[in-house]
Write a protein that holds these residues in place. Structure first.
Motif, short mmCIF file in Angstrom:
data_model
loop_
_atom_site.label_atom_id
_atom_site.label_comp_id
_atom_site.label_asym_id
_atom_site.label_seq_id
_atom_site.Cartn_x
_atom_site.Cartn_y
_atom_site.Cartn_z
N GLU A 1 0.91 -1.22 -0.25
CA GLU A 1 0.15 -0.02 -0.02
C GLU A 1 0.62 1.29 -0.30
OE1 GLU A 1 -3.36 2.81 0.39
OE2 GLU A 1 -2.91 0.65 -0.68
N ALA A 2 2.09 1.49 0.70
CA ALA A 2 2.97 2.42 0.81
C ALA A 2 3.41 2.62 -0.66
CB ALA A 2 3.85 2.30 1.82
N MET A 3 3.86 1.39 -1.37
CA MET A 3 4.44 1.73 -2.82
C MET A 3 3.46 2.22 -3.57
SD MET A 3 7.34 0.65 -3.49
CE MET A 3 9.14 0.12 -2.71
N ARG A 4 1.88 1.89 -3.31
CA ARG A 4 0.83 2.15 -4.37
C ARG A 4 0.75 3.73 -3.89
NH1 ARG A 4 -3.71 4.12 -4.11
NH2 ARG A 4 -3.85 4.22 -2.12
N VAL A 5 0.73 4.29 -2.98
CA VAL A 5 0.57 5.68 -2.45
C VAL A 5 1.63 6.50 -3.05
CG1 VAL A 5 0.73 7.27 -0.66
CG2 VAL A 5 -0.82 5.21 -0.53
N ARG A 6 2.96 5.98 -2.85
CA ARG A 6 4.11 6.76 -3.73
C ARG A 6 4.23 6.81 -5.19
NH1 ARG A 6 5.37 10.75 -1.10
NH2 ARG A 6 7.39 10.70 -2.37
N ARG A 7 3.76 5.67 -5.57
CA ARG A 7 3.59 5.56 -7.03
C ARG A 7 2.67 6.56 -7.66
NH1 ARG A 7 5.18 0.37 -9.79
NH2 ARG A 7 3.52 1.11 -11.18
N GLN A 8 1.52 6.79 -7.04
CA GLN A 8 0.36 7.67 -7.37
C GLN A 8 0.93 9.07 -7.10
OE1 GLN A 8 -2.60 6.59 -8.83
NE2 GLN A 8 -2.63 8.75 -9.38
N PHE A 9 1.72 9.31 -5.97
CA PHE A 9 2.22 10.65 -5.80
C PHE A 9 3.03 11.18 -7.02
CE2 PHE A 9 5.75 13.50 -4.51
CZ PHE A 9 5.11 14.42 -3.57
N PHE A 10 3.93 10.14 -7.40
CA PHE A 10 4.88 10.44 -8.68
C PHE A 10 3.85 10.71 -10.02
CE2 PHE A 10 8.32 9.63 -6.05
CZ PHE A 10 9.67 9.63 -6.75
N LYS A 11 3.01 9.82 -10.01
CA LYS A 11 2.43 9.88 -11.50
C LYS A 11 1.36 11.22 -11.32
CE LYS A 11 -1.37 7.58 -14.27
NZ LYS A 11 -2.33 6.65 -14.46
N ASP A 12 0.81 11.67 -10.15
CA ASP A 12 0.28 13.23 -9.99
C ASP A 12 1.20 14.30 -10.46
OD1 ASP A 12 -1.88 11.54 -9.15
OD2 ASP A 12 -1.74 12.05 -7.32
#
Length: 473
Positions: A234-245
């Motif tokens: 989940e932490a990876m998912r959150v950070r990946r989305q942060f980068f994508k945004d």
């Protein structure tokens, strides 16, 4: 005795046969001035966000270029410290000039290498240098480049525009706040495109000593309490989305092998708890890492980020160099790698999934025709990356085209990947690829395997269409 002139030949890297060369000239003319798309590299975003003028020729051209450093170190016996290594070392004018002299005094060691091509293009095309580097011309060339760097047309942003860069990707830590990316994107005077890349390698190596500290940092950055494997994902998912945004289009992965075998949920959790306790063995750390990479592909299917994979590099092979200068100063050596069985668990699950893109590139040339081209020739989501790093030289690029085209075609390749820290070499590196691809296509036309209109369309595709499509730009 007058210095030898520096005047790169307009037909360099084009075929020697006059008839085929004429075809290649026409193909090259169609692509030589097209915008540059650089989807994987290491140029600091701060250079463009702050647009601070470059300080001196050495820290701009020489110190960050691993290719040059390793050749001067191995053939010329030059100490890396005398070249300003590691990057970021403050250099006085005297030290900077001395390092540049070492480059010019040892110029003969670059003969026949892509490094010679890059430097000749940089010196001549970017800075207007017209004399060949040597001990006698070192100071003259240094002074000419240093003078250029005081002018507004040689600031980072001015060079970005002059080089015709359409898109440039950086490489970034998963916990980075990407502040410079945010500032650059918000700058009303900036009209380029620089995107971050999510690079989670160290966070996916549970047996390494720093992994627990990195995991704590990941938990803080994602605002997720990492107590089990699911919360790590989940932490990876959150950070990946942060980068994508913030504009990211891809993630970047490099490990000792290409393994993606899954564990049972119970086994993954057991090993993860051992890792949190600092008690996991290296072998079990590798097993858990392969499971984690598989889950990165699952996350890629969800968020659409392109997954790039370039395994099988023995990092920091020279332990003394690592001790003196830190990691990643160029002492990296390729080793053999297997993909067919290693990638099967991941590709069986996601290789044909809608929107999943996996770009595989490696320094182990032997796998291009044996494994990578056949994998890309079947799985919709797999693309063969361009020859990378130590082999992104003209002969290797030609071997790459000959190895993969028959099985995978042009449409399952990625476009050129320059993977460079040396900003001013970007146009030269892409020019090498365009010239060699033009030569390859010209041979197909000369052998009546392609019509000229097909070759022209393909030449443009390799420069523009493919990287845009593959990296979702």
């Amino acid at each position: 005795m007058s210095p030898m002139p520096l005047s790169p030949h307009p037909d360099r890297l084009l075929p020697a046969d006059p008839g085929v060369r004429d075809i290649a000239r026409e193909l090259y003319a169609a692509v030589k001035d097209l915008p540059i798309i650089s989807p994987h590299g290491h140029v600091p975003v701060e250079w463009l966000a702050e647009d601070t003028p470059f300080t001196d020729p050495t820290t701009l051209l020489l110190t960050p270029d691993h290719y040059t450093n390793r050749m001067l170190h191995s053939a010329g016996g030059v100490d890396l410290a005398d070249l300003g290594v590691p990057v970021g070392t403050p250099l006085s004018e005297e030290r900077s000039r001395a390092a540049f002299r070492l480059l010019c005094e040892n110029w003969r060691y670059l003969r026949g290498t892509p490094v010679q091509f890059w430097f000749e293009s940089e010196f001549h095309d970017v800075f207007g240098v017209t004399v060949r580097p040597s001990a006698e011309t070192a100071d003259q060339i240094y002074d000419q480049i240093a003078d250029c760097l005081t002018r507004p047309e040689f600031t980072p942003r001015a060079l970005y525009r002059r080089f015709g860069i359409e898109a440039l990707a950086t490489t970034d830590d998963p916990c980075s706040d990407l502040a410079s990316h945010t500032a650059l994107a918000a700058d009303p005077e900036w009209d380029g495109r620089v995107v971050p890349t999510f690079r989670p390698d160290a966070y996916l190596e549970p047996a390494r000593p720093a992994w627990r500290q990195l995991t704590a940092a990941l938990a803080d950055a994602a605002d997720v309490d990492i107590t089990d494997y699911a919360s790590h994902v989940e932490a990876m998912r959150v950070r990946r989305q942060f980068f994508k945004d913030r504009g990211a289009v891809s993630t970047d992965h490099s490990h000792a092998d290409a393994g993606t075998a899954r564990l049972s949920d119970a086994e993954a959790e057991r090993l993860f708890q051992e890792a949190l306790a600092g008690a996991i063995s290296p072998a079990d750390g590798d097993r858990l890492r392969r499971h984690m990479i598989n889950d990165q592909a699952r996350l890629a299917c969800d968020d659409g980020l392109v997954m790039t994979l370039h395994p099988a590099v023995a990092r920091n092979h020279d332990s003394d160099a690592q001790r003196r200068f830190g990691a990643d100063v160029g002492g990296d050596v390729p080793h053999a790698v297997e993909f067919t069985r290693a990638l099967q668990p991941m590709l069986d699950a996601y290789g044909n999934a809608e929107g999943f893109h996996l770009v595989v590139f490696t320094m182990d040339e032997t796998v291009f025709s044996r494994e990578l081209a056949p994998l890309a020739g079947w799985y919709r989501g797999v693309y063969v990356g361009a020859p990378w790093w130590f082999i992104d030289e003209p002969d290797a690029i030609m071997r790459y085209r000959r190895s993969v085209t028959g099985y995978a075609g042009f449409a399952k390749t990625s476009g050129f990947i320059d993977d460079t820290r040396a900003f001013c070499s970007i146009p030269a590196r892409h020019d090498v690829s365009r010239r060699v691809d033009s030569a390859f296509l010209a041979s197909l036309v000369a052998e009546h395997r392609l019509a000229m209109d097909e070759a022209l369309e393909t030449a443009v595709d390799l420069v523009s269409t493919q990287p845009r499509k593959v990296f979702k730009l």
